[in-house]
Design a protein around this motif. Structure first.
Motif, PDB file in Angstrom:
ATOM      1  N   GLU A 236      -8.912  12.904  -0.599  1.00 35.05           N
ATOM      2  CA  GLU A 236      -9.123  13.582  -1.871  1.00 35.05           C
ATOM      3  C   GLU A 236      -8.787  15.069  -1.727  1.00 35.05           C
ATOM      4  OE1 GLU A 236     -12.411  13.233  -5.326  1.00 35.05           O
ATOM      5  OE2 GLU A 236     -13.196  13.878  -3.391  1.00 35.05           O
ATOM      6  N   ILE A 237      -7.869  15.555  -2.550  1.00 32.10           N
ATOM      7  CA  ILE A 237      -7.406  16.941  -2.471  1.00 32.10           C
ATOM      8  C   ILE A 237      -8.169  17.839  -3.438  1.00 32.10           C
ATOM      9  CG2 ILE A 237      -5.403  18.447  -2.778  1.00 32.10           C
ATOM     10  CD1 ILE A 237      -3.646  16.059  -1.914  1.00 32.10           C
ATOM     11  N   PHE A 238      -8.470  17.347  -4.613  1.00 35.09           N
ATOM     12  CA  PHE A 238      -9.184  18.094  -5.650  1.00 35.09           C
ATOM     13  C   PHE A 238      -8.383  19.306  -6.111  1.00 35.09           C
ATOM     14  CE2 PHE A 238     -13.519  18.628  -7.582  1.00 35.09           C
ATOM     15  CZ  PHE A 238     -13.701  17.284  -7.864  1.00 35.09           C
ATOM     16  N   GLY A 239      -7.144  19.041  -6.416  1.00 37.74           N
ATOM     17  CA  GLY A 239      -6.252  20.046  -6.960  1.00 37.74           C
ATOM     18  C   GLY A 239      -5.158  19.353  -7.748  1.00 37.74           C
ATOM     19  N   PRO A 240      -4.259  20.110  -8.393  1.00 32.17           N
ATOM     20  CA  PRO A 240      -3.231  19.526  -9.257  1.00 32.17           C
ATOM     21  C   PRO A 240      -2.039  18.982  -8.456  1.00 32.17           C
ATOM     22  CG  PRO A 240      -3.005  21.898  -9.271  1.00 32.17           C
ATOM     23  CD  PRO A 240      -4.213  21.594  -8.421  1.00 32.17           C
ATOM     24  N   VAL A 241      -2.328  18.018  -7.574  1.00 30.25           N
ATOM     25  CA  VAL A 241      -1.318  17.473  -6.667  1.00 30.25           C
ATOM     26  C   VAL A 241      -1.223  15.966  -6.875  1.00 30.25           C
ATOM     27  CG1 VAL A 241      -0.600  17.201  -4.269  1.00 30.25           C
ATOM     28  CG2 VAL A 241      -1.809  19.288  -4.984  1.00 30.25           C
ATOM     29  N   LEU A 242      -0.039  15.494  -7.230  1.00 22.94           N
ATOM     30  CA  LEU A 242       0.218  14.082  -7.477  1.00 22.94           C
ATOM     31  C   LEU A 242       1.205  13.561  -6.441  1.00 22.94           C
ATOM     32  CD1 LEU A 242      -0.175  11.647  -9.458  1.00 22.94           C
ATOM     33  CD2 LEU A 242       1.827  12.508 -10.697  1.00 22.94           C
ATOM     34  N   VAL A 243       0.886  12.414  -5.836  1.00 22.95           N
ATOM     35  CA  VAL A 243       1.774  11.762  -4.876  1.00 22.95           C
ATOM     36  C   VAL A 243       2.391  10.548  -5.558  1.00 22.95           C
ATOM     37  CG1 VAL A 243       1.947  10.660  -2.625  1.00 22.95           C
ATOM     38  CG2 VAL A 243       0.323  12.520  -2.969  1.00 22.95           C
ATOM     39  N   ILE A 244       3.718  10.448  -5.582  1.00 21.32           N
ATOM     40  CA  ILE A 244       4.388   9.313  -6.197  1.00 21.32           C
ATOM     41  C   ILE A 244       4.803   8.330  -5.108  1.00 21.32           C
ATOM     42  CG2 ILE A 244       6.664  10.444  -6.253  1.00 21.32           C
ATOM     43  CD1 ILE A 244       7.106   8.993  -8.982  1.00 21.32           C
ATOM     44  N   LEU A 245       4.488   7.059  -5.329  1.00 18.36           N
ATOM     45  CA  LEU A 245       4.699   6.011  -4.331  1.00 18.36           C
ATOM     46  C   LEU A 245       5.389   4.817  -4.986  1.00 18.36           C
ATOM     47  CD1 LEU A 245       1.022   6.052  -2.993  1.00 18.36           C
ATOM     48  CD2 LEU A 245       2.981   7.086  -1.818  1.00 18.36           C
ATOM     49  N   PRO A 246       6.259   4.109  -4.262  1.00 18.11           N
ATOM     50  CA  PRO A 246       6.905   2.921  -4.824  1.00 18.11           C
ATOM     51  C   PRO A 246       6.109   1.648  -4.549  1.00 18.11           C
ATOM     52  CG  PRO A 246       7.932   3.454  -2.736  1.00 18.11           C
ATOM     53  CD  PRO A 246       6.856   4.501  -2.965  1.00 18.11           C
ATOM     54  N   HIS A 247       6.209   0.690  -5.474  1.00 22.60           N
ATOM     55  CA  HIS A 247       5.631  -0.635  -5.216  1.00 22.60           C
ATOM     56  C   HIS A 247       6.688  -1.710  -5.441  1.00 22.60           C
ATOM     57  CE1 HIS A 247       5.281  -2.227  -9.371  1.00 22.60           C
ATOM     58  NE2 HIS A 247       4.859  -1.028  -9.752  1.00 22.60           N
ATOM     59  N   ASP A 248       6.453  -2.893  -4.883  1.00 20.40           N
ATOM     60  CA  ASP A 248       7.382  -4.021  -4.964  1.00 20.40           C
ATOM     61  C   ASP A 248       6.751  -5.185  -5.717  1.00 20.40           C
ATOM     62  OD1 ASP A 248       9.572  -2.884  -3.380  1.00 20.40           O
ATOM     63  OD2 ASP A 248       8.173  -3.006  -1.703  1.00 20.40           O
ATOM     64  N   GLY A 249       6.296  -4.912  -6.931  1.00 15.54           N
ATOM     65  CA  GLY A 249       5.722  -5.960  -7.752  1.00 15.54           C
ATOM     66  C   GLY A 249       4.239  -5.744  -7.986  1.00 15.54           C
ATOM     67  N   ASP A 250       3.694  -6.511  -8.920  1.00  8.90           N
ATOM     68  CA  ASP A 250       2.318  -6.296  -9.367  1.00  8.90           C
ATOM     69  C   ASP A 250       1.308  -6.426  -8.230  1.00  8.90           C
ATOM     70  OD1 ASP A 250       3.690  -6.234 -11.743  1.00  8.90           O
ATOM     71  OD2 ASP A 250       2.518  -7.815 -12.733  1.00  8.90           O
ATOM     72  N   GLN A 251       1.449  -7.456  -7.397  1.00 13.10           N
ATOM     73  CA  GLN A 251       0.476  -7.641  -6.324  1.00 13.10           C
ATOM     74  C   GLN A 251       0.567  -6.507  -5.307  1.00 13.10           C
ATOM     75  OE1 GLN A 251      -2.074  -9.929  -6.150  1.00 13.10           O
ATOM     76  NE2 GLN A 251      -2.696  -8.523  -4.527  1.00 13.10           N
ATOM     77  N   ASP A 252       1.764  -6.031  -5.042  1.00 16.09           N
ATOM     78  CA  ASP A 252       1.904  -4.900  -4.124  1.00 16.09           C
ATOM     79  C   ASP A 252       1.252  -3.642  -4.715  1.00 16.09           C
ATOM     80  OD1 ASP A 252       2.888  -3.710  -1.691  1.00 16.09           O
ATOM     81  OD2 ASP A 252       4.468  -2.743  -2.878  1.00 16.09           O
ATOM     82  N   ALA A 253       1.394  -3.456  -6.024  1.00 14.09           N
ATOM     83  CA  ALA A 253       0.741  -2.312  -6.674  1.00 14.09           C
ATOM     84  C   ALA A 253      -0.772  -2.400  -6.527  1.00 14.09           C
ATOM     85  CB  ALA A 253       1.139  -2.265  -8.150  1.00 14.09           C
ATOM     86  N   ILE A 254      -1.327  -3.600  -6.718  1.00 18.92           N
ATOM     87  CA  ILE A 254      -2.765  -3.807  -6.530  1.00 18.92           C
ATOM     88  C   ILE A 254      -3.161  -3.498  -5.092  1.00 18.92           C
ATOM     89  CG2 ILE A 254      -4.586  -5.559  -6.481  1.00 18.92           C
ATOM     90  CD1 ILE A 254      -3.071  -6.949  -8.813  1.00 18.92           C
ATOM     91  N   ASP A 255      -2.371  -3.989  -4.146  1.00 19.44           N
ATOM     92  CA  ASP A 255      -2.681  -3.772  -2.726  1.00 19.44           C
ATOM     93  C   ASP A 255      -2.668  -2.284  -2.383  1.00 19.44           C
ATOM     94  OD1 ASP A 255      -2.875  -6.510  -2.445  1.00 19.44           O
ATOM     95  OD2 ASP A 255      -0.870  -6.748  -1.568  1.00 19.44           O
ATOM     96  N   ILE A 256      -1.692  -1.548  -2.920  1.00 16.78           N
ATOM     97  CA  ILE A 256      -1.633  -0.101  -2.664  1.00 16.78           C
ATOM     98  C   ILE A 256      -2.860   0.580  -3.262  1.00 16.78           C
ATOM     99  CG2 ILE A 256      -0.391   2.022  -3.240  1.00 16.78           C
ATOM    100  CD1 ILE A 256       2.218   0.344  -3.060  1.00 16.78           C
ATOM    101  N   ALA A 257      -3.219   0.216  -4.493  1.00 14.97           N
ATOM    102  CA  ALA A 257      -4.404   0.819  -5.116  1.00 14.97           C
ATOM    103  C   ALA A 257      -5.645   0.577  -4.274  1.00 14.97           C
ATOM    104  CB  ALA A 257      -4.598   0.252  -6.516  1.00 14.97           C
ATOM    105  N   ASN A 258      -5.775  -0.636  -3.724  1.00 11.84           N
ATOM    106  CA  ASN A 258      -6.968  -0.989  -2.952  1.00 11.84           C
ATOM    107  C   ASN A 258      -6.923  -0.486  -1.515  1.00 11.84           C
ATOM    108  OD1 ASN A 258      -8.151  -2.320  -5.101  1.00 11.84           O
ATOM    109  ND2 ASN A 258      -7.300  -4.316  -4.537  1.00 11.84           N
ATOM    110  N   ASP A 259      -5.748  -0.053  -1.060  1.00 14.64           N
ATOM    111  CA  ASP A 259      -5.620   0.469   0.304  1.00 14.64           C
ATOM    112  C   ASP A 259      -6.095   1.918   0.323  1.00 14.64           C
ATOM    113  OD1 ASP A 259      -4.980   1.005   2.926  1.00 14.64           O
ATOM    114  OD2 ASP A 259      -2.816   1.170   2.563  1.00 14.64           O
ATOM    115  N   SER A 260      -7.402   2.069   0.190  1.00 17.45           N
ATOM    116  CA  SER A 260      -8.033   3.381   0.084  1.00 17.45           C
ATOM    117  C   SER A 260      -9.502   3.222   0.428  1.00 17.45           C
ATOM    118  CB  SER A 260      -7.896   3.916  -1.356  1.00 17.45           C
ATOM    119  OG  SER A 260      -8.710   5.060  -1.560  1.00 17.45           O
ATOM    120  N   PRO A 261     -10.100   4.240   1.029  1.00 19.68           N
ATOM    121  CA  PRO A 261     -11.550   4.152   1.257  1.00 19.68           C
ATOM    122  C   PRO A 261     -12.351   4.279  -0.033  1.00 19.68           C
ATOM    123  CG  PRO A 261     -10.727   6.305   1.947  1.00 19.68           C
ATOM    124  CD  PRO A 261      -9.522   5.470   1.612  1.00 19.68           C
ATOM    125  N   TYR A 262     -11.685   4.700  -1.113  1.00 14.45           N
ATOM    126  CA  TYR A 262     -12.361   4.945  -2.376  1.00 14.45           C
ATOM    127  C   TYR A 262     -12.111   3.826  -3.378  1.00 14.45           C
ATOM    128  CZ  TYR A 262     -12.459   9.680  -0.439  1.00 14.45           C
ATOM    129  OH  TYR A 262     -12.650  10.765   0.368  1.00 14.45           O
TER     130      TYR A 262
END
Length: 487
Positions: free
Chosen positions: A390-416
């Motif tokens: 968590e940065i807590f500033g106006p910083v956005l990281v853009i990441l690619p996904h390879d389909g809906d399930q991969d997008a879900i997996d990326i979202a869940n690949d976080s301690p938060y």
């Protein structure tokens, strides 16, 4: 009564406005770096007196049992604060550095108005619920569940949305019949101190029911976690500090509510309106300079559309420059302090060190104030620290996904697991994504979940429990089961 900076240098303890045992400390405007006044600096003795007052008010008065009176006091506070809206708006923008447009919503008017929701709950809640008859061991009984206030609440709050978070704690706690000691962040003491002045001078709250203790000594908050006279501690802040609060509360086994960090994902499906989605992602991450735990800070887009999404997001950010928060059109104001600005800039440099590309921003605007230019980082994967922490500033990281399930997996690949968003056209696919992401709130195609009746909180290391709504109200209750033999 006028609310001015010079009226904000006091504590509220046992119904009285008092000076701080450690004198005062400076309040700094983050947009100008100027000292704009002083706040009361509490001592350990002040905190001891506040806890004692809250304990005494809970144990020796009818506050916890008089639901109608509590509702009346909360409505008095709401109406008195709304009467001071213009003064509070100016002071809030100056102290917090938030864009003025936010004070018409979650930075002021929204949470003040929400006090009415909790007043209504105090009157309408089913405090006693019959369970009917049963015959355990052959003895017929009638059974009843009673909901009762948990007791003394220690509320520890951060600086980013002080009114919203202060009232999200004290509103339901007071409505439930608890007494409260509020310890706000030292970066934004006025937002709490001026509420204390209104409580003391314009409402009928009994002495000791609500105590407000501002100060620079972080051990004051720890005192609330360790003191056996406190029955529940409610904390909003970093995950690291949340762990310390939980550990401090363990010896007395007090109840703990924690609303902690987030690294929320903004998921864009391949059938979404890409321009609208990227524009919204840019707007979200720069709002209040990204200083919100539920703000989406990872933009996850289809790999085939990565280049286009990067350009669209960069263009949207270019029109959202960091600017004077008093201007009506400003979306991104300053961060709260020089220390926070250094932290954000450190993460931007880390992104470069990890091999990322800073598409826009990353620099410090040439002006007074703790400003950071809205920043977009590309070229990294989800394992990068700037995508995980968590940065807590106006910083956005853009990441690619390879389909809906991969997008879900990326979202869940976080301690938060605090918040998130999904954009798409197919309702079935959207529903599958919402079901798949382990997070406490989700916005669909720009949907806004924030409201007094919506419980807020997270999964995993984003916290324990819920705030707001009936679920948040019930955090401050205990359940008592009563059985009576049937003659």
């Amino acid at each position: 009564m006028a609310l001015r900076p010079e009226t904000a240098s006091h504590l509220l303890i046992d119904g009285e406005l008092r000076t701080g045992g450690r004198g005062t400390f400076d309040v700094v405007n983050p947009a100008t770096e100027e000292v704009i006044g002083q706040a009361a600096d509490a001592s350990d003795d002040d905190m001891d007196a506040a806890i004692a007052a809250a304990r005494r008010a809970f144990d020796t008065t009818d506050w916890s049992r008089d639901h109608a009176f509590r509702a009346r006091c909360l409505r008095q506070l709401r109406d008195a604060l709304l009467a001071h809206t213009d003064e509070l708006r100016d002071l809030t923008v100056a102290e917090v550095g938030c864009p003025v447009f936010l004070t018409h919503g979650p930075q002021l008017v929204g949470p003040v108005t929400d006090l009415g929701y909790f007043a209504d709950l105090a009157e309408s809640y089913e405090w006693r619920r019959a369970l009917g008859e049963a015959s355990p061991m052959g003895i017929k009984n009638t059974r009843e569940l009673r909901s009762e206030a948990v007791g003394v609440v220690g509320a520890i709050t951060p600086w980013n949305f002080p009114h919203q978070i202060n009232f999200a704690k004290i509103g339901p706690a007071l409505a439930a019949g608890c007494t409260v000691v509020l310890k706000p962040a030292p970066d934004t003491p006025w937002c709490a101190a001026l509420v204390g002045k209104v409580i003391a001078e314009e409402t009928d709250f009994p002495a000791g029911v609500i105590n407000i203790v501002t100060g620079t000594d972080h051990r004051l908050g720890a005192r609330l976690s360790t003191d056996p006279r406190v029955d529940l501690v409610s904390f909003t802040g970093s995950t690291a500090t949340g762990r310390a609060v939980m550990a401090d509360a363990a010896p007395t086994l007090k109840k703990v509510f924690l609303e902690l960090g987030g690294k929320s994902a903004f998921l864009v499906l391949d059938d979404a309106d890409l321009q609208a989605a990227c524009s919204m992602a840019a707007f979200s991450v720069v709002t209040h300079a990204g200083q919100g735990c539920a703000i989406t800070t990872r933009l996850v887009v289809p790999r085939a559309q990565l280049a286009e999404a990067t350009e669209l997001t960069r263009t949207a950010m270019a029109g959202l420059a960091a600017d004077d928060p008093t201007k009506p059109g400003t979306i991104c104001g300053p961060v709260i302090s020089a220390r926070q600005r250094d932290r954000v800039e450190g993460y931007v440099q880390l992104a470069r060190d990890e091999g990322g590309t800073v598409e826009i921003g990353g620099e410090r605007p040439d002006r007074p104030g703790f400003f950071v230019a809205p920043t977009l980082v590309s070229g990294l994967d989800n394992s990068a620290r700037v995508a995980q922490e968590e940065i807590f500033g106006p910083v956005l990281v853009i990441l690619p996904h390879d389909g809906d399930q991969d997008a879900i997996d990326i979202a869940n690949d976080s301690p938060y697991g605090l918040s998130g968003a999904v954009w798409g056209s197919d309702p079935a696919r959207i529903d599958a994504v919402v079901d798949g992401v382990r997070t406490g709130t989700m916005g669909v195609n720009g949907g806004i979940w924030y409201s007094a009746d919506v419980p807020f909180g997270g999964y995993k290391q984003s916290g324990i429990g819920r705030e707001m709504g009936v679920a948040g109200f019930e955090e401050y209750l205990e359940t008592k089961a009563v059985a009576t033999p049937v003659p």
